[in-house]
Design a protein around this motif. Structure first.
Motif, short mmCIF file in Angstrom:
data_model
loop_
_atom_site.label_atom_id
_atom_site.label_comp_id
_atom_site.label_asym_id
_atom_site.label_seq_id
_atom_site.Cartn_x
_atom_site.Cartn_y
_atom_site.Cartn_z
N ASP A 399 -1.21 -6.00 -10.68
CA ASP A 399 0.39 -6.13 -10.24
C ASP A 399 0.66 -4.99 -9.31
OD1 ASP A 399 3.17 -6.62 -11.52
OD2 ASP A 399 3.10 -4.37 -11.68
N TYR A 400 1.70 -5.61 -8.43
CA TYR A 400 2.03 -5.07 -6.93
C TYR A 400 2.93 -3.79 -7.55
CZ TYR A 400 4.49 -4.26 -2.80
OH TYR A 400 4.81 -3.69 -1.64
N ASN A 401 3.94 -3.95 -8.41
CA ASN A 401 4.88 -3.08 -8.78
C ASN A 401 3.98 -1.62 -9.19
OD1 ASN A 401 6.59 -4.50 -8.01
ND2 ASN A 401 8.18 -4.67 -9.82
N THR A 402 2.93 -1.94 -10.14
CA THR A 402 2.16 -0.88 -10.67
C THR A 402 1.62 -0.19 -9.58
OG1 THR A 402 2.37 -2.36 -12.60
CG2 THR A 402 0.61 -0.34 -12.62
N ALA A 403 1.09 -1.14 -8.47
CA ALA A 403 0.19 -0.35 -7.52
C ALA A 403 1.18 0.50 -6.51
CB ALA A 403 -0.40 -1.51 -6.65
N LEU A 404 2.39 -0.06 -6.50
CA LEU A 404 3.51 0.98 -5.67
C LEU A 404 3.60 2.18 -6.34
CD1 LEU A 404 5.32 1.50 -3.37
CD2 LEU A 404 6.72 0.15 -4.58
N LEU A 405 3.71 2.06 -7.74
CA LEU A 405 4.27 3.17 -8.73
C LEU A 405 2.84 4.28 -8.36
CD1 LEU A 405 5.94 4.41 -10.77
CD2 LEU A 405 4.61 3.11 -12.58
N ALA A 406 1.54 3.85 -8.62
CA ALA A 406 0.37 4.64 -8.42
C ALA A 406 0.69 5.35 -7.04
CB ALA A 406 -0.71 3.85 -8.50
N MET A 407 0.96 4.47 -5.94
CA MET A 407 1.06 5.00 -4.62
C MET A 407 1.84 6.23 -4.53
SD MET A 407 -0.22 4.57 -1.38
CE MET A 407 -0.53 3.09 -0.92
N THR A 408 3.17 5.98 -4.97
CA THR A 408 4.26 6.72 -4.81
C THR A 408 4.06 8.35 -5.57
OG1 THR A 408 5.60 5.11 -4.44
CG2 THR A 408 6.75 6.91 -4.98
N ILE A 409 3.38 8.11 -6.86
CA ILE A 409 3.45 9.42 -7.58
C ILE A 409 2.19 10.02 -7.20
CG2 ILE A 409 4.56 8.40 -9.90
CD1 ILE A 409 1.72 7.95 -11.00
N ASN A 410 1.50 9.60 -6.35
CA ASN A 410 0.35 10.46 -5.79
C ASN A 410 0.98 11.68 -4.97
OD1 ASN A 410 -1.83 11.39 -3.55
ND2 ASN A 410 -3.02 10.12 -5.22
N PRO A 411 0.65 12.85 -5.06
CA PRO A 411 1.18 13.87 -4.23
C PRO A 411 1.07 14.17 -2.84
CG PRO A 411 -0.30 14.75 -5.76
CD PRO A 411 -0.34 13.23 -6.06
N LEU A 412 0.08 13.30 -2.63
CA LEU A 412 -0.17 13.02 -0.94
C LEU A 412 0.65 12.02 -0.13
CD1 LEU A 412 -4.14 13.36 -0.97
CD2 LEU A 412 -2.42 15.18 -0.73
N VAL A 413 1.64 11.48 -1.11
CA VAL A 413 2.44 10.46 -0.39
C VAL A 413 3.75 10.78 -0.66
CG1 VAL A 413 3.16 7.90 -0.50
CG2 VAL A 413 0.55 8.57 -1.08
N ALA A 414 4.30 10.73 0.72
CA ALA A 414 5.79 11.71 0.53
C ALA A 414 6.97 10.61 -0.01
CB ALA A 414 5.97 11.94 2.17
N SER A 415 7.00 9.45 0.07
CA SER A 415 8.10 8.76 -0.10
C SER A 415 7.74 7.41 -0.71
CB SER A 415 9.38 8.59 0.97
OG SER A 415 9.00 7.60 1.83
N ASP A 416 8.76 6.79 -1.58
CA ASP A 416 8.47 5.48 -1.94
C ASP A 416 8.59 4.22 -0.72
OD1 ASP A 416 11.22 5.71 -1.44
OD2 ASP A 416 11.82 4.46 -3.37
N ARG A 417 9.36 4.59 0.21
CA ARG A 417 9.42 3.85 1.39
C ARG A 417 8.20 3.80 2.12
NH1 ARG A 417 9.93 4.60 6.28
NH2 ARG A 417 10.78 6.84 6.10
N VAL A 418 7.75 5.05 2.49
CA VAL A 418 6.28 5.16 3.12
C VAL A 418 5.23 4.59 2.25
CG1 VAL A 418 4.64 6.77 3.93
CG2 VAL A 418 7.07 7.08 4.47
N GLY A 419 5.20 4.80 0.75
CA GLY A 419 4.26 4.35 0.33
C GLY A 419 4.16 2.56 0.19
#
Ligand code: G6P
Length: 438
Positions: A399-419
């Motif tokens: 699922d795309y949205n779940t992957a984006l959620l994982a990406m964005t909650i990772n502390p090394l990723v600075a923002s949802d847009r960049v994620g």
């Protein structure tokens, strides 16, 4: 299981690390009577499997041991009646790793294979494959132990625990043993005199205390490692040293991977410079691998060549075979492994995988309860555990949205847009290995 002649199946057998593992089995043969080792790989890995498999055959022959080495592309044949299944495969090989390392850097985000976006994508590619292996194990070797070295090792172990019927699973990493060896070297003593109480997650593990002959030397070790020259080094991670006041206040012993979280900016800069000069770690390893495989081809070579120690996985055979031996002999010694938490760390869910010092019995690891992690690190560990869980869910569902959620909650990723930008580029780049997303 005792007194049985053991069958080992190694998935990803064509890996350049295989001589490590074979050396481990040779060294411990007296305690661990392995009679068959099946090295399995896929069609693309056929040539490497042949080369490394023939070296493995020469190694056991030289040792004069009755271990038969089998090379196969048929995973099911290898799994049939296996006692231990070890996994060390890399979906998409080093080319995929290079993408995990390079793409995030373009966005100013850490490019690394087990942390940040790279760790997410390695998980997305690997988890469906490990779950398929688990289904085959259920039919072909339901009593076997699965010993997983495939990264991200903590996430893979948790995926097996939550989404398969295989419960006899242990995840293994060489970071804890590397930390012990590093301390032994710093203090100039034998490894056997050092003990560290480990707790945390894979590549996010802390030494809560460090002992020399049973006496705590934690403060001394913490002072020593603030100097980059005496940091605990791993071949695959640059050691930048620590601010002494920070480490003293932290008052526990971080692992080399913690630099990505506590020195993010410096590490991103360093990795960016490396990428532009010597190449990313995958590129460096590619060269090292071709050198290694050239050596492995030599029919006169019948030992593990010392050049293999330039890889980050040093001591991995020791850790792996030591673990398998302790399960087989019900040794009840203490080893750091990835296993089900079962309340050992209060702030982590019971059914999650943690990396922790455990008593190794014939029924598997029994984690030694620590109460809870110190408050200064508890939040970060929980955050990474949340990231791992959401990443696993994305891998299982595609699922795309779940992957984006994982990406964005990772502390090394600075923002949802960049994620999202990183996610889109990486999905496209790894498309061939992510069937559930396309
Ligand atoms: C360490 C880590 C492993 C990782 C390895 C990479 O050993 O604990 O998880 O796979 O380094 O080493 P490499 O030589 O491939 O960069």
């Amino acid at each position: 299981m005792q007194n049985k002649h053991l069958k080992i199946a190694t998935i990803g057998g064509g890996s350049s690390y295989t001589p490590e593992l074979i050396e481990g089995f040779i060294r411990r043969f007296d305690e661990l009577p392995v009679s068959e080792i099946w090295l399995v790989d896929i069609e693309e890995g056929r040539e490497k499997l042949e080369i490394v498999g023939n070296l493995a055959k020469r190694m056991v022959e030289k040792a004069g041991l009755p271990i038969s080495i089998h090379l196969t592309l048929n995973r099911k044949e290898a799994l049939q009646n296996a006692d231990f299944v070890t996994t060390q495969f890399r979906v998409g090989s080093l080319d995929a790793r290079a993408k995990d390392e390079k793409i995030p850097l373009k966005y100013g985000v850490l490019g690394q294979e087990t942390n940040g976006p790279g760790g997410l994508f390695k998980g997305l590619r690997t988890i469906p494959v490990i779950l398929e292996i688990c289904q085959e194990m259920e039919k072909l070797c339901p009593d076997a132990w699965l010993i997983n070295f495939t990264n991200p090792a903590g996430m893979v172990t948790e995926a097996v625990l939550r989404y398969s019927n295989i419960k006899k699973v242990v995840g293994l990493c060489n970071v804890p043993i590397g930390m012990e060896m590093g301390v032994a070297k710093l203090l100039d003593v034998e490894h056997s005199r050092i003990r560290i109480n480990f707790a945390g997650l894979n590549h996010m593990v802390y030494g809560l205390d460090v002992f020399l002959d049973g006496v705590s030397v934690k403060e001394q070790v913490i002072s020593l490692i603030t100097d980059p020259k005496s940091s605990i080094k791993m071949q695959n991670i640059v050691a930048l040293g620590w601010e002494p006041e920070f480490l003293k206040a932290l008052n526990i012993f971080p692992c080399p991977y913690h630099q990505y979280y506590y020195k993010t900016k410096d590490m991103v800069e360093k990795e960016t410079r490396n990428a532009e000069t010597i190449g990313t770690r995958a590129e460096v390893v590619k060269e090292l691998e071709s050198e290694l495989f050239e050596l492995y081809k030599d029919p006169n070579l019948s030992i593990k060549p010392p050049q293999l120690e330039k890889r980050g996985g040093a001591y991995y055979s020791d850790a792996a075979v030591r673990l398998i031996t302790s399960i087989y002999t019900d040794k009840c010694d203490i080893q750091p492994v990835n296993t089900i938490n079962n309340g050992a760390i209060a702030s982590i869910p019971n059914e999650s995988a943690v990396e922790i010092s455990s008593v190794i019995t014939k029924d598997g690891p029994k984690p030694i309860a620590i109460g809870d992690l110190p408050v200064a690190v508890r939040g970060l560990v929980q955050q990474i555990k949340s990231f791992e869980r959401v990443a696993i869910e994305a891998a299982v569902t595609g699922d795309y949205n779940t992957a984006l959620l994982a990406m964005t909650i990772n502390p090394l990723v600075a923002s949802d847009r960049v994620g999202k930008e990183i996610l889109d580029e990486m999905l496209e780049a790894h498309k061939n290995y992510l069937p559930s997303f396309f």
